[in-house]
Motif scaffolding. Structure first.
Motif, PDB file in Angstrom:
ATOM      1  N   LEU A 234      32.101  24.995  39.458  1.00 35.93           N
ATOM      2  CA  LEU A 234      32.196  24.880  37.918  1.00 35.93           C
ATOM      3  C   LEU A 234      32.533  26.813  38.499  1.00 35.93           C
ATOM      4  CD1 LEU A 234      29.728  23.217  36.043  1.00 35.93           C
ATOM      5  CD2 LEU A 234      31.683  22.879  36.331  1.00 35.93           C
TER       6      LEU A 234
ATOM      7  N   ALA B  68      27.340  34.695  47.719  1.00 39.51           N
ATOM      8  CA  ALA B  68      26.661  36.047  47.888  1.00 39.51           C
ATOM      9  C   ALA B  68      26.244  36.619  46.581  1.00 39.51           C
ATOM     10  CB  ALA B  68      27.377  37.216  48.823  1.00 39.51           C
TER      11      ALA B  68
ATOM     12  N   THR C  39      35.823  32.620  48.204  1.00 38.30           N
ATOM     13  CA  THR C  39      35.605  33.471  49.164  1.00 38.30           C
ATOM     14  C   THR C  39      34.669  34.106  47.743  1.00 38.30           C
ATOM     15  OG1 THR C  39      36.302  34.798  50.595  1.00 38.30           O
ATOM     16  CG2 THR C  39      37.740  34.151  48.563  1.00 38.30           C
ATOM     17  N   LYS C  40      34.717  35.398  49.058  1.00 36.77           N
ATOM     18  CA  LYS C  40      34.238  36.435  48.507  1.00 36.77           C
ATOM     19  C   LYS C  40      34.641  37.766  47.805  1.00 36.77           C
ATOM     20  CE  LYS C  40      30.435  39.202  50.521  1.00 36.77           C
ATOM     21  NZ  LYS C  40      30.161  40.199  52.128  1.00 36.77           N
TER      22      LYS C  40
ATOM     23  N   ARG D   5      38.262  42.142  37.847  1.00 37.85           N
ATOM     24  CA  ARG D   5      37.021  41.665  37.893  1.00 37.85           C
ATOM     25  C   ARG D   5      37.336  40.198  38.429  1.00 37.85           C
ATOM     26  NH1 ARG D   5      36.692  41.112  32.814  1.00 37.85           N
ATOM     27  NH2 ARG D   5      35.421  42.836  32.057  1.00 37.85           N
ATOM     28  N   ASP D   6      36.502  39.632  39.054  1.00 36.56           N
ATOM     29  CA  ASP D   6      36.395  38.062  40.371  1.00 36.56           C
ATOM     30  C   ASP D   6      35.963  36.954  39.154  1.00 36.56           C
ATOM     31  OD1 ASP D   6      36.791  39.473  42.947  1.00 36.56           O
ATOM     32  OD2 ASP D   6      35.467  39.700  42.862  1.00 36.56           O
ATOM     33  N   TYR D   7      36.473  36.188  38.955  1.00 37.86           N
ATOM     34  CA  TYR D   7      36.169  34.737  38.690  1.00 37.86           C
ATOM     35  C   TYR D   7      34.886  34.308  39.907  1.00 37.86           C
ATOM     36  CZ  TYR D   7      39.187  33.654  35.179  1.00 37.86           C
ATOM     37  OH  TYR D   7      40.598  33.557  33.815  1.00 37.86           O
ATOM     38  N   LEU D   8      33.975  34.023  39.487  1.00 42.20           N
ATOM     39  CA  LEU D   8      32.492  33.883  39.483  1.00 42.20           C
ATOM     40  C   LEU D   8      32.838  31.919  39.802  1.00 42.20           C
ATOM     41  CD1 LEU D   8      30.273  36.095  39.516  1.00 42.20           C
ATOM     42  CD2 LEU D   8      31.987  36.154  41.437  1.00 42.20           C
ATOM     43  N   VAL D   9      31.747  31.459  41.128  1.00 39.69           N
ATOM     44  CA  VAL D   9      31.854  30.247  41.034  1.00 39.69           C
ATOM     45  C   VAL D   9      30.553  29.911  42.025  1.00 39.69           C
ATOM     46  CG1 VAL D   9      32.521  27.904  41.976  1.00 39.69           C
ATOM     47  CG2 VAL D   9      34.214  29.439  42.079  1.00 39.69           C
TER      48      VAL D   9
ATOM     49  N   PHE E 135      26.988  33.138  44.781  1.00 36.81           N
ATOM     50  CA  PHE E 135      28.221  32.552  44.248  1.00 36.81           C
ATOM     51  C   PHE E 135      29.637  33.725  45.040  1.00 36.81           C
ATOM     52  CE2 PHE E 135      25.251  34.248  41.097  1.00 36.81           C
ATOM     53  CZ  PHE E 135      25.759  32.632  39.903  1.00 36.81           C
ATOM     54  N   PHE E 136      30.056  32.223  44.739  1.00 33.78           N
ATOM     55  CA  PHE E 136      31.979  32.638  45.867  1.00 33.78           C
ATOM     56  C   PHE E 136      33.065  33.608  44.454  1.00 33.78           C
ATOM     57  CE2 PHE E 136      30.606  28.402  47.335  1.00 33.78           C
ATOM     58  CZ  PHE E 136      30.688  28.302  48.866  1.00 33.78           C
TER      59      PHE E 136
ATOM     60  N   LEU F  42      36.573  33.576  43.775  1.00 30.65           N
ATOM     61  CA  LEU F  42      38.009  33.348  43.809  1.00 30.65           C
ATOM     62  C   LEU F  42      38.671  34.750  43.970  1.00 30.65           C
ATOM     63  CD1 LEU F  42      38.996  30.894  40.716  1.00 30.65           C
ATOM     64  CD2 LEU F  42      38.127  30.060  43.271  1.00 30.65           C
TER      65      LEU F  42
ATOM     66  N   PHE G  60      43.899  35.544  41.807  1.00 29.76           N
ATOM     67  CA  PHE G  60      43.191  35.344  40.487  1.00 29.76           C
ATOM     68  C   PHE G  60      42.246  36.879  39.933  1.00 29.76           C
ATOM     69  CE2 PHE G  60      42.939  31.661  43.022  1.00 29.76           C
ATOM     70  CZ  PHE G  60      42.711  30.480  42.081  1.00 29.76           C
TER      71      PHE G  60
ATOM     72  N   ASP H  70      39.847  37.841  36.615  1.00 33.67           N
ATOM     73  CA  ASP H  70      39.500  37.300  35.054  1.00 33.67           C
ATOM     74  C   ASP H  70      39.609  38.465  34.228  1.00 33.67           C
ATOM     75  OD1 ASP H  70      38.431  37.056  33.327  1.00 33.67           O
ATOM     76  OD2 ASP H  70      36.336  37.006  33.962  1.00 33.67           O
ATOM     77  N   GLU H  71      41.043  39.154  33.901  1.00 30.24           N
ATOM     78  CA  GLU H  71      40.805  40.713  32.834  1.00 30.24           C
ATOM     79  C   GLU H  71      41.367  39.388  31.516  1.00 30.24           C
ATOM     80  OE1 GLU H  71      40.978  43.449  33.844  1.00 30.24           O
ATOM     81  OE2 GLU H  71      39.529  43.135  36.026  1.00 30.24           O
TER      82      GLU H  71
END
Lengths: 591, 591
Positions: free
Chosen positions: A188, A575, B177-178, B185-189, B198-199, B201, B227, B229-230
């Motif tokens: 997710l 992480a 990944t990291k 801004r990263d998308y986190l998983v 969290f990973f 994307l 990816f 997240d903006e």
């Protein structure tokens, strides 16, 4: 500071320098594979992606250059300009493509120095996998690993060429999407713009590829990344790659033929021959003969049905099982008659894992028949069993009496276990088979309901459609799996392209209107607007690569794989993240 | 239930039936594009991926078949067997590739019926984008959209062919990944196996492609999903696709040459010519002449430096600015002299958005010069300005005096605004330019520190390395951007392959040891083990596709795009999930 390649141009790759270049000046660039001093001369093997070539530094090249060469260590990155010459007679190395020549160095630049690497840059190392994954960039320098990465490029390129030539378009489908119907656990992704909502990473592009058929794209493919958040078994990865295809206006045979052409090209990269037409075997036959829908055809030891022979036997375990609608089947472990009791007990323990109640056996030893059940069977019954199992002196006959599915699982798996443990499986033999005519449904005991063997969009065979209500488990589907050496390479089906039929299937599966809406409402709605007959197939690229490159670990065929705990020792992903990031996403950690 | 194609085989695609097939029997399959009745005969246009062909049902074919044909509606999926014949003279349609023939139906199967679609299946519709995205599978049936999807396949296939031929291997890098160093801004998983972790994307495969160079793969590429997240601006998508490349043992020129070859092939798909050698322009020249590092070369109106001419002027705003180290520059809006005051005021408002304090202007009207600043300037100064700006009667000269970066931004943007509003940009003209010699750093006022213009791994020019400490903002980098018509197509750089140099750059950027470790520790560690000189470039595939297919919306070139709110009206992603799922992931929603 190191030196640069500013005014230098690489003229040759290391592995390509040949006798043609003798007396010519070349410039190569690469890594120091090895350096040794012999008779006042420095020999170095220089490595790049293409291979290795030997470079020689003589003291005559001048004091400062020779001194610089003397500083070279393994894995230094250097550029060499020099003259190609034949190696002296005794130094020719025929194992190396460049083994007849060497380069006499004229100039040397050290482009980057290197610490001693924690992994030897050579094949057949015994370094632990944790170290290999942490220093993956060094592990990938090893010839075997580099070769696999190159092969993988070749396999994906060939796939694309073949499918393009056959009119397929590669179309990208979303990674940030919604749960798909595979039913494994989704990864997710919290949405920041819509707090409290989540994207799911796709387990496959199944729904999108069907939508593309509705949209008239007709022939779609994608080498697609897929994701499953499952507890990892040996050769699984949280993200994996699938060769995914879908075609419109085709029947099952046409999908299978296109696939055969693709397999022929891909396996030829690994020098594995695929027959022009791969054998088709019905699911029923596979279960009957091999106790598995993924039969390994590299060896015999087929399951034989003894039910008819023992149905009137005084041995109640046999006759009673047949009377209750069960089966008595056996396999013949050729030459296994002298297996010690402990081995046979082990077999029995093993079949019990597949729910069989027990294992009967008859050992045809040199000094006579030995069997705990012989005394319950008539002479004629024993002879009939021996004849059916084509038994000879020295063989061990193994028999299970139980309900049909337990018999198949028990003997099918025992067959594999015996073959593996006794070296009965020949190396470098590749037996492809299509399994067809799968049942559409199977009965799930735990949930006490029917489930779809493939997925709920799989079309039933036309001639069985009328049994959907009356006898659903006897309905065959238009699903097909390609099996190689007992492993599933890929599977697919012709899909339902008609809403009425789809509803019948959903109702047989007891999927409520609400669940249909929630899970695939938009696909069902799409089906309202003119859906062509369509079907497709998907292959696990990683497993294909394992076979083609002859490696037993999925982690060897992925450039940057994860461990079985779904972590990356290289990047340390996953992480911890800033509280601020979580806050933006509207989530918090449970304490 | 609908009929099936069980015993039928499609012999031709609709768009391929030609005069060659006249008198032959063919079987086509597709969608009913249109149906009309004329003189007791039913005419239908049948559409598949290849095009359209006309099918005719005569009453003579028999009552039941004719009655069945009479049930046909738009978007029904049908199979037709019939005989090809010439169209009668008056019915020939030369706009249609199949317009000289028609198929006289002999057999008709209705494979699936269709409700009336909410989108017309034709180009030039005015349906709102929300509806188009919700029914994307219908939107994609439209010829324009189908063509774009086909072009996108062609573009990615051509990319792969070209790069394969040039020795590149396509290598997949992780999606789970990291954080990477792009800084968006990263998308986190969330990780289930490692709760609380969290990973991310990937925003790009930057670090992995550099690691692949360390690993000796030498030439990598990937058509990679990225990816960010903006908050979405007009033509951004949360997931987008990048043509990503990296090469070892190369200099900047070699990366640029490989890229030029690729661009030539890709743009030729859109019938756009790319010169064999694309013009190179330094960053400095681009800023001086066009006020932008993404100069639009399709029209003139270049920025001219007037500083020297007015440095001793009595007009203090000009001379004072020069004295303080600023610039006075102007552009010439040819034929703009009669612009009303409100337009000129609008220009002034506009340049203030780019921090310019004001806008001076001189209108060379038919009846004489009009300008609020003329009275402060000498006759000679006015003449010098006119001459420098090559002014003629009828022109409007627009001048900004300010610090250099504000002048560039103000006039560079004003130049574009005037050109767009006055139709000065010719259609179907394509001006490619490489921008090179970027500064390595720029000064970030908000954070009061230097930041990397490309990213912190970009190599400085060798001759500027000695200014890293003393005069860092004058250090040029080995970065290069490819610009087309004022838009950046792609950018890249030669990377630092030496740890000492990398540390110097980090220290100039004031990136702490801890931040280095956290963000790219594993890349820096990799650099310890022998790193080749390397560099690369990345292109936005979606933008390339927009240019090649001549569409102004990024959502037209992606099969299943998201809205500007990062949602999918088709799948309703993102969506709420079960509490159980969140619990497994160790997270909860903030209330």
């Amino acid at each position: 500071m190191s030196e640069t390649i500013k005014d230098l141009k690489r003229t040759h790759l290391c592995g390509e320098v040949s006798e043609k270049e003798i007396k010519k000046q070349v410039t190569i660039m690469g890594w120091v594979q090895k350096r040794r001093d012999h008779g006042g001369v420095i020999f170095t093997d220089i490595r790049d992606r293409s291979g290795i070539v030997q470079v020689v530094f003589n003291p005559e090249i001048g004091e400062s250059l020779f001194a610089k060469a003397d500083t070279l260590r393994s894995e230094y990155v250097i550029a060499i300009t020099g003259e190609v010459r034949s190696r002296p007679e005794g130094n020719v190395n025929l194992d190396l493509p460049t083994g007849k020549i060497e380069i006499k160095a004229i100039e040397l630049r050290i482009l980057d120095k290197a610490k001693t690497p924690p992994i030897q840059i050579e094949d057949n190392i015994d370094t632990g996998e944790d170290i290999r994954l942490k220093y993956r960039y060094l592990d990938l320098r090893r010839p075997k690993m580099k070769k696999i990465i190159g092969l993988r490029h070749q396999v994906t390129k060939t796939t694309r060429d073949y499918l393009d030539q056959n009119g397929f378009w590669e179309i990208e489908t979303p990674i940030l999407t919604k749960s798909s119907p595979e039913g494994a656990r989704d990864y997710l992704v919290p949405s920041r713009v819509n707090p409290g909502e989540f994207f799911a990473l796709p387990q496959s592009p199944q729904i999108f590829k069907q939508l593309l058929m509705v949209s008239g794209m007709e022939r779609y493919f994608q080498i697609a990344r897929c994701f499953r958040d499952e507890d990892l078994r040996a050769n699984r990865q949280p993200e994996f790659t699938q060769i995914d295809m879908e075609m419109s206006f085709v029947k099952q045979e046409e999908v299978m033929e296109i696939t055969e052409g693709l397999m022929k090209e891909l396996f030829s990269i690994g020098e594995i021959e695929v027959p022009n037409k791969i054998e088709r075997m019905t699911y029923e036959e596979a279960i009957n003969r091999f106790g598995s829908d993924k039969p390994d055809l590299r060896f015999g030891m087929e399951l034989k049905d003894l039910s008819e022979l023992v149905k009137d036997s005084d041995f109640n375990i046999f006759s009673g099982t047949v009377a209750k609608g069960g089966q008595v089947k056996g396999i013949n472990f050729k030459g296994g008659a002298d297996s010690p009791r402990s081995t046979i007990d082990g077999f029995e323990e093993y079949v019990k894992m597949f729910k069989a109640k027990g294992l009967a056996w008859i050992a045809l030893r040199e000094n006579g028949l030995k069997s705990p059940i012989a005394k319950f069977l008539s002479e004629a019954e024993i002879e009939a069993i021996k004849s059916k199992l084509e038994a000879q002196k020295g063989d061990l006959l193994l028999i299970v009496a139980d309900q049909a599915s337990f018999v198949a699982a028990a003997l099918g798996n025992l067959r594999l276990k015996i073959a593996k443990e006794n070296g009965l499986i020949p190396a470098e033999v590749y037996k492809f088979v299509w399994i067809i005519d799968f049942p559409l449904f199977e009965y799930d005991e735990n949930e006490d309901r029917l489930t779809a063997i493939h997925h709920p969009f799989t079309a039933p065979n036309e001639e069985d459609v009328n049994k959907l209500d009356s006898d659903p488990t006897s309905v065959r589907s238009k699903a097909y799996d390609l099996v190689l050496n007992g492993e599933e390479l890929g599977g697919g089906s012709i899909r339902i392209n008609n809403n009425k039929l789809q509803e019948k299937v959903f109702s047989a599966l007891n999927i409520s209107q609400k669940e249909q809406e929630d899970k695939f409402g938009y696909l069902l709605e799409a089906f309202d607007y003119g859906t062509p007959p369509h079907g497709g197939i998907a292959f696990g690229l990683d497993r294909l690569m394992m076979i083609i490159s002859r490696t037993s670990s999925i982690r060897d065929v992925i450039a940057f794989p994860k461990t079985q705990k779904a972590t990356s020792p290289l990047t340390n992903a996953p992480a911890k993240v800033d509280k601020k990031q979580l806050k933006e996403l509207g989530i918090s950690l449970r304490s």
